[in-house]
Design an enzyme around this catalytic site. Structure first.
Site, PDB file in Angstrom:
ATOM      1  N   HIS A  25       0.880  -1.173   0.000  1.00 10.05           N
ATOM      2  CA  HIS A  25       0.000   0.000   0.000  1.00 10.05           C
ATOM      3  C   HIS A  25       0.916   1.221   0.000  1.00 10.05           C
ATOM      4  O   HIS A  25       2.016   1.176   0.548  1.00 10.05           O
ATOM      5  CB  HIS A  25      -0.910  -0.005   1.228  1.00 10.05           C
ATOM      6  CG  HIS A  25      -1.866   1.142   1.246  1.00 10.05           C
ATOM      7  ND1 HIS A  25      -2.797   1.341   0.246  1.00 10.05           N
ATOM      8  CD2 HIS A  25      -2.030   2.161   2.125  1.00 10.05           C
ATOM      9  CE1 HIS A  25      -3.493   2.431   0.512  1.00 10.05           C
ATOM     10  NE2 HIS A  25      -3.049   2.949   1.646  1.00 10.05           N
ATOM     11  N   HIS A  37      -3.555   9.144   1.636  1.00 16.19           N
ATOM     12  CA  HIS A  37      -3.527   7.954   0.784  1.00 16.19           C
ATOM     13  C   HIS A  37      -4.892   7.704   0.173  1.00 16.19           C
ATOM     14  O   HIS A  37      -5.908   8.195   0.657  1.00 16.19           O
ATOM     15  CB  HIS A  37      -3.032   6.728   1.565  1.00 16.19           C
ATOM     16  CG  HIS A  37      -3.876   6.339   2.733  1.00 16.19           C
ATOM     17  ND1 HIS A  37      -4.395   5.078   2.879  1.00 16.19           N
ATOM     18  CD2 HIS A  37      -4.300   7.028   3.825  1.00 16.19           C
ATOM     19  CE1 HIS A  37      -5.091   5.009   4.005  1.00 16.19           C
ATOM     20  NE2 HIS A  37      -5.046   6.175   4.594  1.00 16.19           N
ATOM     21  N   CYS A 115      -3.419   3.076  -5.371  1.00 14.38           N
ATOM     22  CA  CYS A 115      -2.798   3.974  -4.393  1.00 14.38           C
ATOM     23  C   CYS A 115      -1.389   4.400  -4.813  1.00 14.38           C
ATOM     24  O   CYS A 115      -0.972   5.525  -4.529  1.00 14.38           O
ATOM     25  CB  CYS A 115      -2.783   3.333  -3.010  1.00 14.38           C
ATOM     26  SG  CYS A 115      -1.960   1.723  -2.955  1.00 14.38           S
TER      27      CYS A 115
END
Length: 139
Positions: A25, A37, A115
């Site tokens: 991530h 994010h 992301c």
């Protein structure tokens, strides 16, 4: 690129790579212990295998959260992976653009709007995802 559990202090604009169980991530550090994010509904610390369901999502929300909360029990590294290829945008532009997206629901695709694409576009003005490229090369 050193891996850590919330003890190396990033600088505003640094890309944060968080090592989940089977994927990474990404977030961008915005200062004072916070990151911004792009988070699909199932992206949260300790999500485990359920976070894999994010590949099925088509929307995600831009969130500002504490770095240590987003990292959870996972490892992370400061990874400004494209600094040798692209010049980072001015930090004030990066931070302004990141904050301007807070709370917005954006289109999400694991292949071209994930992301990592989100944070590399903020830092470099170019959406890139090395993990998507790597998966493509493995096929």
């Amino acid at each position: 690129m050193s891996s850590t559990k919330c003890n190396k202090k990033p600088e505003p604009g640094d890309l944060i790579q968080i090592f989940r169980s089977v994927y990474q991530h990404w977030a961008i550090y915005v200062g004072e212990g916070y990151v911004i994010h792009l988070a699909p509904p199932s992206e949260y610390a300790q999500a485990g295998a359920s976070s894999l369901m994010s590949v099925l999502c088509d929307k995600a929300i831009v969130k500002k959260e504490e770095l240590c909360e987003v990292v959870g029990n996972d490892e992370y590294s400061i990874n400004n992976l494209l600094d040798k290829e692209y010049e980072p945008r001015p930090i004030q532009d990066v931070l302004r653009d990141a904050h301007s997206r807070l709370g917005k629901e954006l289109s999400y695709s694991i292949f071209n709007k994930n992301c990592e694409h989100f944070v590399t576009e903020l830092r470099y003005g170019k959406p890139q995802s090395r993990q998507v490229r790597l998966v493509g090369m493995l096929r």
